[in-house]
Design a protein around this motif. Structure first.
Motif, PDB file in Angstrom:
ATOM      1  N   LYS A 151       0.822  -1.213   0.000  1.00  0.00           N
ATOM      2  CA  LYS A 151       0.000   0.000   0.000  1.00  0.00           C
ATOM      3  C   LYS A 151       0.858   1.266   0.000  1.00  0.00           C
ATOM      4  O   LYS A 151       0.644   2.180  -0.781  1.00  0.00           O
ATOM      5  N   ASP A 152       1.799   1.313   0.923  1.00  0.00           N
ATOM      6  CA  ASP A 152       2.659   2.482   1.049  1.00  0.00           C
ATOM      7  C   ASP A 152       4.001   2.058   1.627  1.00  0.00           C
ATOM      8  O   ASP A 152       4.194   0.896   1.973  1.00  0.00           O
ATOM      9  N   PHE A 153       4.929   2.991   1.716  1.00  0.00           N
ATOM     10  CA  PHE A 153       6.172   2.691   2.428  1.00  0.00           C
ATOM     11  C   PHE A 153       6.606   3.928   3.197  1.00  0.00           C
ATOM     12  O   PHE A 153       6.141   5.042   2.943  1.00  0.00           O
ATOM     13  N   ASP A 154       7.471   3.717   4.157  1.00  0.00           N
ATOM     14  CA  ASP A 154       7.990   4.823   4.941  1.00  0.00           C
ATOM     15  C   ASP A 154       9.462   4.611   5.254  1.00  0.00           C
ATOM     16  O   ASP A 154       9.914   3.494   5.475  1.00  0.00           O
ATOM     17  N   THR A 155      10.206   5.688   5.211  1.00  0.00           N
ATOM     18  CA  THR A 155      11.598   5.688   5.629  1.00  0.00           C
ATOM     19  C   THR A 155      11.769   6.787   6.668  1.00  0.00           C
ATOM     20  O   THR A 155      10.824   7.513   6.979  1.00  0.00           O
ATOM     21  N   ILE A 156      12.974   6.919   7.191  1.00  0.00           N
ATOM     22  CA  ILE A 156      13.219   7.833   8.310  1.00  0.00           C
ATOM     23  C   ILE A 156      14.121   8.986   7.880  1.00  0.00           C
ATOM     24  O   ILE A 156      15.076   8.793   7.121  1.00  0.00           O
ATOM     25  N   GLY A 157      13.809  10.180   8.360  1.00  0.00           N
ATOM     26  CA  GLY A 157      14.624  11.355   8.072  1.00  0.00           C
ATOM     27  C   GLY A 157      14.939  12.126   9.335  1.00  0.00           C
ATOM     28  O   GLY A 157      14.401  11.843  10.417  1.00  0.00           O
ATOM     29  N   LEU A 158      15.813  13.095   9.213  1.00  0.00           N
ATOM     30  CA  LEU A 158      16.141  13.982  10.327  1.00  0.00           C
ATOM     31  C   LEU A 158      15.316  15.256  10.169  1.00  0.00           C
ATOM     32  O   LEU A 158      15.603  16.102   9.317  1.00  0.00           O
ATOM     33  N   TRP A 159      14.270  15.365  10.965  1.00  0.00           N
ATOM     34  CA  TRP A 159      13.453  16.576  10.971  1.00  0.00           C
ATOM     35  C   TRP A 159      14.126  17.627  11.858  1.00  0.00           C
ATOM     36  O   TRP A 159      14.700  17.288  12.898  1.00  0.00           O
ATOM     37  N   TYR A 160      14.078  18.896  11.445  1.00  0.00           N
ATOM     38  CA  TYR A 160      14.742  19.936  12.236  1.00  0.00           C
ATOM     39  C   TYR A 160      13.937  21.230  12.216  1.00  0.00           C
ATOM     40  O   TYR A 160      13.174  21.502  11.282  1.00  0.00           O
ATOM     41  N   ASN A 161      14.109  22.000  13.271  1.00  0.00           N
ATOM     42  CA  ASN A 161      13.398  23.266  13.449  1.00  0.00           C
ATOM     43  C   ASN A 161      14.258  24.399  12.894  1.00  0.00           C
ATOM     44  O   ASN A 161      15.281  24.762  13.477  1.00  0.00           O
ATOM     45  N   LYS A 162      13.866  24.948  11.757  1.00  0.00           N
ATOM     46  CA  LYS A 162      14.654  25.997  11.101  1.00  0.00           C
ATOM     47  C   LYS A 162      14.785  27.248  11.982  1.00  0.00           C
ATOM     48  O   LYS A 162      15.834  27.898  11.992  1.00  0.00           O
ATOM     49  N   LYS A 163      13.722  27.570  12.698  1.00  0.00           N
ATOM     50  CA  LYS A 163      13.753  28.779  13.527  1.00  0.00           C
ATOM     51  C   LYS A 163      14.808  28.674  14.623  1.00  0.00           C
ATOM     52  O   LYS A 163      15.559  29.628  14.871  1.00  0.00           O
ATOM     53  N   LEU A 164      14.877  27.512  15.275  1.00  0.00           N
ATOM     54  CA  LEU A 164      15.875  27.334  16.332  1.00  0.00           C
ATOM     55  C   LEU A 164      17.287  27.379  15.756  1.00  0.00           C
ATOM     56  O   LEU A 164      18.206  27.907  16.398  1.00  0.00           O
ATOM     57  N   PHE A 165      17.477  26.834  14.570  1.00  0.00           N
ATOM     58  CA  PHE A 165      18.788  26.912  13.924  1.00  0.00           C
ATOM     59  C   PHE A 165      19.118  28.361  13.565  1.00  0.00           C
ATOM     60  O   PHE A 165      20.245  28.824  13.779  1.00  0.00           O
ATOM     61  N   ASP A 166      18.112  29.073  13.023  1.00  0.00           N
ATOM     62  CA  ASP A 166      18.337  30.470  12.643  1.00  0.00           C
ATOM     63  C   ASP A 166      18.666  31.328  13.858  1.00  0.00           C
ATOM     64  O   ASP A 166      19.574  32.179  13.815  1.00  0.00           O
ATOM     65  N   ASP A 167      17.924  31.134  14.940  1.00  0.00           N
ATOM     66  CA  ASP A 167      18.153  31.918  16.158  1.00  0.00           C
ATOM     67  C   ASP A 167      19.564  31.703  16.705  1.00  0.00           C
ATOM     68  O   ASP A 167      20.180  32.629  17.251  1.00  0.00           O
ATOM     69  N   ALA A 168      20.072  30.478  16.547  1.00  0.00           N
ATOM     70  CA  ALA A 168      21.410  30.161  17.048  1.00  0.00           C
ATOM     71  C   ALA A 168      22.491  30.417  15.998  1.00  0.00           C
ATOM     72  O   ALA A 168      23.673  30.212  16.255  1.00  0.00           O
ATOM     73  N   PHE A 209      16.645   3.762  17.148  1.00  0.00           N
ATOM     74  CA  PHE A 209      17.870   2.948  17.223  1.00  0.00           C
ATOM     75  C   PHE A 209      17.998   1.858  16.168  1.00  0.00           C
ATOM     76  O   PHE A 209      19.104   1.378  15.917  1.00  0.00           O
ATOM     77  N   TYR A 210      16.923   1.446  15.501  1.00  0.00           N
ATOM     78  CA  TYR A 210      17.082   0.497  14.390  1.00  0.00           C
ATOM     79  C   TYR A 210      18.036   1.082  13.342  1.00  0.00           C
ATOM     80  O   TYR A 210      18.872   0.387  12.765  1.00  0.00           O
ATOM     81  N   ASN A 211      17.888   2.389  13.094  1.00  0.00           N
ATOM     82  CA  ASN A 211      18.697   3.043  12.071  1.00  0.00           C
ATOM     83  C   ASN A 211      20.171   3.124  12.457  1.00  0.00           C
ATOM     84  O   ASN A 211      21.050   2.851  11.641  1.00  0.00           O
ATOM     85  N   THR A 212      20.448   3.486  13.702  1.00  0.00           N
ATOM     86  CA  THR A 212      21.847   3.600  14.113  1.00  0.00           C
ATOM     87  C   THR A 212      22.500   2.225  14.264  1.00  0.00           C
ATOM     88  O   THR A 212      23.703   2.084  14.048  1.00  0.00           O
ATOM     89  N   ALA A 375      15.016   5.275   0.508  1.00  0.00           N
ATOM     90  CA  ALA A 375      14.457   3.955   0.238  1.00  0.00           C
ATOM     91  C   ALA A 375      15.428   3.106  -0.574  1.00  0.00           C
ATOM     92  O   ALA A 375      15.443   1.876  -0.463  1.00  0.00           O
ATOM     93  N   ALA A 376      16.248   3.772  -1.405  1.00  0.00           N
ATOM     94  CA  ALA A 376      17.179   3.053  -2.271  1.00  0.00           C
ATOM     95  C   ALA A 376      18.322   2.406  -1.484  1.00  0.00           C
ATOM     96  O   ALA A 376      18.937   1.441  -1.955  1.00  0.00           O
ATOM     97  N   VAL A 377      18.614   2.922  -0.289  1.00  0.00           N
ATOM     98  CA  VAL A 377      19.725   2.378   0.503  1.00  0.00           C
ATOM     99  C   VAL A 377      19.231   1.742   1.807  1.00  0.00           C
ATOM    100  O   VAL A 377      20.031   1.298   2.634  1.00  0.00           O
ATOM    101  N   ALA A 378      17.919   1.708   1.987  1.00  0.00           N
ATOM    102  CA  ALA A 378      17.351   1.219   3.246  1.00  0.00           C
ATOM    103  C   ALA A 378      17.332  -0.308   3.317  1.00  0.00           C
ATOM    104  O   ALA A 378      17.348  -0.997   2.298  1.00  0.00           O
ATOM    105  N   LYS A 379      17.269  -0.804   4.548  1.00  0.00           N
ATOM    106  CA  LYS A 379      17.168  -2.239   4.799  1.00  0.00           C
ATOM    107  C   LYS A 379      15.790  -2.558   5.382  1.00  0.00           C
ATOM    108  O   LYS A 379      15.193  -1.726   6.073  1.00  0.00           O
TER     109      LYS A 379
END
Length: 426
Positions: A151-168, A209-212, A375-379
């Protein structure tokens, strides 16, 4: 073999499956036999994600337009109660006609004669399985039989808060990052006085931790499903990546993360970064805070550039009274037309190859291509015949390790020992 049902019920289900005649449809493309004959049919379709309900309702409507004598009754059950409900229905022989299934449950349900094999139907209707990621086709194949169309697939990414990065005044994360860079920036963005942490490190498997573990050359379960990898040094090091972040105060403590989920902290601007799945894109897109202030990029690299991939499948109950109509609906759900409907909703990445661009374009404010690239490099997601048993133990022991109630090494070795015992009995 332990059955979910009595011997009598199992025999009945096998008989029902056998009576389907392979479920081959003689009706014109896009219509069912019942539509041609005028017979009124109602099919129940069970799922657990309310974010996907609009897309599923639209698919049911489109199918009904082509098959006016077939009504689809969608049953939504929250994920926390979904499998309890399915287990009870399986035991009582009352499973929905069609329902969502995931990797950890497929072998158990297929092995216990709960599902209708669809290999013959796939061949009869000329379904090209190359239209789906091979990892997902393999995931839903057991003992030489196909049991689901992906039906679908999902992989994992690093989500980040741009505002906190900008402020710092810190540059956003990108594909050059590795574990060391992540730890360095997580510490830099942590502001204890403001109640802001650089990253969230909850004891989660698929989106943690599956990813690491995989990136460090470790593994959760061997390819033959007979051995745990939790006692391997590479696996233990992949786990400690997360507990080190907590110990170094770059992440909230395990207690804090149990009180308030990492996603909630991220959505309220208290977390600068978090590992999470492609399934969160729709929710972040609809959230007033995150829709403009966050983005996503590739996971930081370990020894290997990889991550974990998972995805759902649509399966048919072995005791459905309408196997041909159920197959026609599953076939529609797994078609390019069905995938396009899911893609436009943004709720999930459709498994049908060539439709993912529509999903990405549905939320142009995020760099969603990274999920397709990964997805191309995922296990594949780790599973065995009875994944739920050792997964429960995994959660219990890792929660203790995250809380400091036992060392990561001791928790891992105990998990490996008990997991090996469980696997030997499957």
């Amino acid at each position: 073999m332990k059955k979910l049902v009595s011997i009598a019920m199992a025999a009945l289900l096998v008989a029902v499956a056998g009576c389907s005649g392979g479920g081959q449809s003689s009706a014109p493309a896009g219509t069912t036999d019942s539509a041609a004959s005028g017979e009124k049919v109602t099919l129940t379709y069970a799922l657990w994600d309310k974010n996907q309900m609009p897309a599923m309702e639209e698919m049911a409507k489109k199918f009904n337009e082509k098959n006016p004598n077939v009504d689809i009754k969608i049953e939504l059950t929250p994920n926390k109660q979904y499998w309890t409900k399915m287990e009870a229905a399986a035991t009582g022989g009352t499973l929905p006609d069609i329902f969502w299934i995931n990797g950890p449950r497929i072998i158990k349900y297929a092995d216990n004669d709960m599902l209708l094999p669809i290999t013959d139907q796939i061949k009869a209707d000329g379904i090209d399985l190359n239209n789906y990621p091979k990892a997902l086709v393999d995931l839903y194949t057991y003992d030489g039989q196909n049991y689901a169309l992906p039906k679908d697939f999902d992989t994992i990414g690093l989500w980040y808060n741009k505002k906190l990065f900008d402020d710092a005044k810190v540059p956003y994360p990108d594909e050059t990052w590795d574990w060391n860079k992540l730890k360095e920036v997580a510490k830099q963005l942590t502001d204890e006085k403001k109640g802001v942490w650089g990253i969230a490190a909850p004891p989660y498997g698929q989106d943690g931790f599956y990813n690491t573990i995989l990136q460090n050359g470790g593994y959760i379960i061997s390819e033959d499903k007979k051995t745990s990898g939790y006692d391997k040094p590479e696996t233990i090091e992949g786990l400690k990546f997360w507990t080190d972040l907590i110990n170094e105060k770059a992440s909230p403590t395990a207690a804090q993360l149990s009180e308030t989920e990492a996603t909630q902290l991220f959505e309220s601007g208290k977390i600068a970064m978090m590992y999470n799945g492609s399934w969160m894109a729709s929710a972040f897109h609809k959230n007033e805070y995150t829709k403009d202030k966050v983005d996503v990029t590739y996971l930081p690299k370990g020894k290997e550039n990889t991550s974990v991939i998972h995805g759902l499948g649509n399966v048919i109950s072995a005791n459905t009274k309408h196997p041909k109509e159920a197959w026609d609906f599953v076939k529609f759900l797994g078609s390019k037309e069905g995938a396009e409907i899911l893609a436009k909703s943004g709720a999930a990445i459709p498994a049908f190859n060539g439709t993912q661009d529509t999903w990405m374009q549905s939320m142009p404010n995020f760099h969603l291509k990274i999920f397709i690239d990964q997805a191309a490099v995922a296990k594949p997601y780790p599973i065995s015949k009875d994944t739920a048993k050792w997964a429960k133990l995994e959660t219990e022991l890792m929660t203790k390790a995250w809380a400091g109630q036992m060392s990561v090494e001791d928790a891992s070795k105990e998990l490996a020992q008990k997991m090996n015992e469980m696997l030997s009995q499957e």
